[in-house]
Design a protein around this motif. Structure first.
Motif, PDB file in Angstrom:
ATOM      1  N   ASN A 178       0.855  -1.183   0.000  1.00 44.99           N
ATOM      2  CA  ASN A 178       0.000   0.000   0.000  1.00 44.99           C
ATOM      3  C   ASN A 178       0.893   1.235   0.000  1.00 44.99           C
ATOM      4  O   ASN A 178       2.111   1.141   0.200  1.00 44.99           O
ATOM      5  CB  ASN A 178      -1.024  -0.011   1.143  1.00 44.99           C
ATOM      6  N   LEU A 179       0.298   2.367  -0.249  1.00 46.00           N
ATOM      7  CA  LEU A 179       1.074   3.597  -0.380  1.00 46.00           C
ATOM      8  C   LEU A 179       1.786   3.958   0.926  1.00 46.00           C
ATOM      9  O   LEU A 179       2.921   4.435   0.897  1.00 46.00           O
ATOM     10  CB  LEU A 179       0.173   4.744  -0.848  1.00 46.00           C
ATOM     11  N   ALA A 180       1.150   3.706   2.056  1.00 45.82           N
ATOM     12  CA  ALA A 180       1.768   4.030   3.351  1.00 45.82           C
ATOM     13  C   ALA A 180       3.106   3.304   3.522  1.00 45.82           C
ATOM     14  O   ALA A 180       4.102   3.909   3.940  1.00 45.82           O
ATOM     15  CB  ALA A 180       0.820   3.677   4.494  1.00 45.82           C
ATOM     16  N   MET A 181       3.154   2.029   3.210  1.00 48.85           N
ATOM     17  CA  MET A 181       4.415   1.286   3.393  1.00 48.85           C
ATOM     18  C   MET A 181       5.464   1.715   2.374  1.00 48.85           C
ATOM     19  O   MET A 181       6.640   1.801   2.699  1.00 48.85           O
ATOM     20  CB  MET A 181       4.195  -0.231   3.393  1.00 48.85           C
ATOM     21  N   LEU A 182       5.030   2.009   1.153  1.00 48.77           N
ATOM     22  CA  LEU A 182       5.993   2.475   0.154  1.00 48.77           C
ATOM     23  C   LEU A 182       6.624   3.802   0.568  1.00 48.77           C
ATOM     24  O   LEU A 182       7.843   3.975   0.480  1.00 48.77           O
ATOM     25  CB  LEU A 182       5.315   2.642  -1.203  1.00 48.77           C
ATOM     26  N   LEU A 183       5.799   4.738   1.021  1.00 48.41           N
ATOM     27  CA  LEU A 183       6.333   6.034   1.436  1.00 48.41           C
ATOM     28  C   LEU A 183       7.271   5.901   2.627  1.00 48.41           C
ATOM     29  O   LEU A 183       8.312   6.560   2.688  1.00 48.41           O
ATOM     30  CB  LEU A 183       5.187   6.996   1.759  1.00 48.41           C
ATOM     31  N   GLU A 184       6.926   5.043   3.564  1.00 50.36           N
ATOM     32  CA  GLU A 184       7.787   4.821   4.734  1.00 50.36           C
ATOM     33  C   GLU A 184       9.131   4.252   4.291  1.00 50.36           C
ATOM     34  O   GLU A 184      10.180   4.701   4.729  1.00 50.36           O
ATOM     35  CB  GLU A 184       7.103   3.860   5.707  1.00 50.36           C
ATOM     36  N   PHE A 185       9.100   3.273   3.399  1.00 52.56           N
ATOM     37  CA  PHE A 185      10.349   2.661   2.967  1.00 52.56           C
ATOM     38  C   PHE A 185      11.198   3.626   2.151  1.00 52.56           C
ATOM     39  O   PHE A 185      12.413   3.716   2.352  1.00 52.56           O
ATOM     40  CB  PHE A 185      10.091   1.379   2.171  1.00 52.56           C
ATOM     41  N   VAL A 186      10.564   4.366   1.246  1.00 47.69           N
ATOM     42  CA  VAL A 186      11.312   5.321   0.432  1.00 47.69           C
ATOM     43  C   VAL A 186      11.997   6.363   1.319  1.00 47.69           C
ATOM     44  O   VAL A 186      13.149   6.718   1.098  1.00 47.69           O
ATOM     45  CB  VAL A 186      10.393   5.994  -0.617  1.00 47.69           C
ATOM     46  N   SER A 187      11.300   6.828   2.342  1.00 47.29           N
ATOM     47  CA  SER A 187      11.873   7.875   3.192  1.00 47.29           C
ATOM     48  C   SER A 187      12.889   7.348   4.194  1.00 47.29           C
ATOM     49  O   SER A 187      13.730   8.101   4.664  1.00 47.29           O
ATOM     50  CB  SER A 187      10.765   8.639   3.912  1.00 47.29           C
ATOM     51  N   MET A 188      12.838   6.060   4.511  1.00 43.69           N
ATOM     52  CA  MET A 188      13.706   5.516   5.564  1.00 43.69           C
ATOM     53  C   MET A 188      14.720   4.484   5.071  1.00 43.69           C
ATOM     54  O   MET A 188      15.541   4.010   5.852  1.00 43.69           O
ATOM     55  CB  MET A 188      12.846   4.859   6.658  1.00 43.69           C
ATOM     56  N   ARG A 189      14.716   4.140   3.811  1.00 48.44           N
ATOM     57  CA  ARG A 189      15.561   3.021   3.372  1.00 48.44           C
ATOM     58  C   ARG A 189      17.052   3.304   3.479  1.00 48.44           C
ATOM     59  O   ARG A 189      17.838   2.382   3.639  1.00 48.44           O
ATOM     60  CB  ARG A 189      15.192   2.555   1.975  1.00 48.44           C
ATOM     61  N   SER A 190      17.454   4.554   3.393  1.00 53.28           N
ATOM     62  CA  SER A 190      18.886   4.844   3.524  1.00 53.28           C
ATOM     63  C   SER A 190      19.382   4.578   4.938  1.00 53.28           C
ATOM     64  O   SER A 190      20.575   4.389   5.156  1.00 53.28           O
ATOM     65  CB  SER A 190      19.196   6.285   3.113  1.00 53.28           C
ATOM     66  N   SER A 191      18.464   4.528   5.898  1.00 51.93           N
ATOM     67  CA  SER A 191      18.859   4.237   7.284  1.00 51.93           C
ATOM     68  C   SER A 191      18.720   2.756   7.615  1.00 51.93           C
ATOM     69  O   SER A 191      18.958   2.349   8.746  1.00 51.93           O
ATOM     70  CB  SER A 191      18.037   5.081   8.262  1.00 51.93           C
ATOM     71  N   GLY A 192      18.336   1.953   6.646  1.00 55.96           N
ATOM     72  CA  GLY A 192      18.266   0.509   6.854  1.00 55.96           C
ATOM     73  C   GLY A 192      17.035   0.056   7.606  1.00 55.96           C
ATOM     74  O   GLY A 192      17.130  -0.755   8.512  1.00 55.96           O
ATOM     75  N   ILE A 193      15.864   0.549   7.249  1.00 57.71           N
ATOM     76  CA  ILE A 193      14.618   0.172   7.921  1.00 57.71           C
ATOM     77  C   ILE A 193      14.382  -1.335   7.805  1.00 57.71           C
ATOM     78  O   ILE A 193      14.627  -1.936   6.767  1.00 57.71           O
ATOM     79  CB  ILE A 193      13.430   0.979   7.352  1.00 57.71           C
ATOM     80  N   ALA A 194      13.907  -1.930   8.877  1.00 59.58           N
ATOM     81  CA  ALA A 194      13.649  -3.368   8.932  1.00 59.58           C
ATOM     82  C   ALA A 194      12.326  -3.702   8.239  1.00 59.58           C
ATOM     83  O   ALA A 194      11.402  -2.891   8.207  1.00 59.58           O
ATOM     84  CB  ALA A 194      13.597  -3.836  10.382  1.00 59.58           C
ATOM     85  N   LEU A 195      12.239  -4.912   7.701  1.00 61.08           N
ATOM     86  CA  LEU A 195      11.009  -5.353   7.054  1.00 61.08           C
ATOM     87  C   LEU A 195       9.819  -5.286   8.007  1.00 61.08           C
ATOM     88  O   LEU A 195       8.721  -4.914   7.606  1.00 61.08           O
ATOM     89  CB  LEU A 195      11.161  -6.783   6.537  1.00 61.08           C
ATOM     90  N   ALA A 196      10.029  -5.627   9.254  1.00 61.48           N
ATOM     91  CA  ALA A 196       8.940  -5.578  10.235  1.00 61.48           C
ATOM     92  C   ALA A 196       8.379  -4.169  10.355  1.00 61.48           C
ATOM     93  O   ALA A 196       7.165  -3.984  10.507  1.00 61.48           O
ATOM     94  CB  ALA A 196       9.428  -6.077  11.594  1.00 61.48           C
ATOM     95  N   ASP A 197       9.228  -3.169  10.273  1.00 64.60           N
ATOM     96  CA  ASP A 197       8.769  -1.779  10.362  1.00 64.60           C
ATOM     97  C   ASP A 197       8.013  -1.348   9.102  1.00 64.60           C
ATOM     98  O   ASP A 197       7.091  -0.536   9.170  1.00 64.60           O
ATOM     99  CB  ASP A 197       9.951  -0.841  10.628  1.00 64.60           C
ATOM    100  N   ILE A 198       8.401  -1.896   7.964  1.00 67.15           N
ATOM    101  CA  ILE A 198       7.668  -1.621   6.723  1.00 67.15           C
ATOM    102  C   ILE A 198       6.250  -2.175   6.848  1.00 67.15           C
ATOM    103  O   ILE A 198       5.266  -1.509   6.511  1.00 67.15           O
ATOM    104  CB  ILE A 198       8.373  -2.257   5.508  1.00 67.15           C
ATOM    105  N   LEU A 199       6.150  -3.401   7.356  1.00 65.57           N
ATOM    106  CA  LEU A 199       4.837  -4.022   7.513  1.00 65.57           C
ATOM    107  C   LEU A 199       3.978  -3.254   8.517  1.00 65.57           C
ATOM    108  O   LEU A 199       2.777  -3.065   8.300  1.00 65.57           O
ATOM    109  CB  LEU A 199       4.990  -5.483   7.939  1.00 65.57           C
ATOM    110  N   LYS A 200       4.585  -2.789   9.605  1.00 58.58           N
ATOM    111  CA  LYS A 200       3.840  -1.990  10.589  1.00 58.58           C
ATOM    112  C   LYS A 200       3.282  -0.725   9.963  1.00 58.58           C
ATOM    113  O   LYS A 200       2.135  -0.341  10.217  1.00 58.58           O
ATOM    114  CB  LYS A 200       4.742  -1.620  11.775  1.00 58.58           C
ATOM    115  N   ALA A 201       4.080  -0.062   9.150  1.00 56.92           N
ATOM    116  CA  ALA A 201       3.615   1.159   8.482  1.00 56.92           C
ATOM    117  C   ALA A 201       2.443   0.847   7.559  1.00 56.92           C
ATOM    118  O   ALA A 201       1.476   1.606   7.487  1.00 56.92           O
ATOM    119  CB  ALA A 201       4.759   1.803   7.705  1.00 56.92           C
ATOM    120  N   GLY A 202       2.531  -0.263   6.857  1.00 51.27           N
ATOM    121  CA  GLY A 202       1.437  -0.657   5.975  1.00 51.27           C
ATOM    122  C   GLY A 202       0.169  -0.966   6.741  1.00 51.27           C
ATOM    123  O   GLY A 202      -0.920  -0.530   6.363  1.00 51.27           O
ATOM    124  N   HIS A 203       0.312  -1.702   7.856  1.00 53.83           N
ATOM    125  CA  HIS A 203      -0.857  -2.035   8.679  1.00 53.83           C
ATOM    126  C   HIS A 203      -1.463  -0.777   9.292  1.00 53.83           C
ATOM    127  O   HIS A 203      -2.685  -0.643   9.354  1.00 53.83           O
ATOM    128  CB  HIS A 203      -0.482  -3.016   9.776  1.00 53.83           C
TER     129      HIS A 203
END
Length: 130
Positions: A96-121
């Motif tokens: 969903n868009l929420a998880m994509l935006l979270e990952f795009v904004s945080m991926r340079s800091s090494g965001i964990a997959l679990a945090d991507i899923l939390k943002a999506g939920h």
């Protein structure tokens, strides 16, 4: 920084990429890869692999898929199983868009997959219950 491929049925991936760009200008190392009705799965898998190679910086790739067990997700899972992406390949279904935006904004800091899923939920709510 991990690369991103958005994989979907039809043009959904392209639409999601367009929406991401509305929030974050022109993010690097991100491509859309839609499965069109006329495509066969062997050809789509090759297209998905080429997209992953193009966005890979050597730190790996995350493929965000529209539907768990849908053909784009199954093709991404096949690539993951083959282990051919340098840096590794993660597959996330139910994008969903929420998880994509979270990952795009945080991926340079090494965001964990679990945090991507939390943002999506967290982005899925009954507005009447808020």
């Amino acid at each position: 920084m991990k690369g991103i491929v958005i994989a979907s049925h039809g043009m959904l991936a392209e639409g999601m990429l367009h929406a991401v760009k509305m929030f974050s200008d022109d993010p690097e190392y991100i491509l859309a890869c839609g499965l069109m009705p006329e495509e066969d799965l062997v050809g789509y898998t090759a297209k998905l692999e080429a997209a992953a190679a193009k966005v890979n910086t050597g730190e790996g790739v995350v493929i965000f898929c529209d539907l768990l067990y849908g053909s784009p997700c199954n093709c991404a899972a096949l690539l993951q199983k083959r282990g051919i992406v340098a840096g590794g390949l993660d597959v996330v279904a139910g994008v969903n868009l929420a998880m994509l935006l979270e990952f795009v904004s945080m991926r340079s800091s090494g965001i964990a997959l679990a945090d991507i899923l939390k943002a999506g939920h967290a982005g899925i709510q009954d507005y009447a219950e808020l």
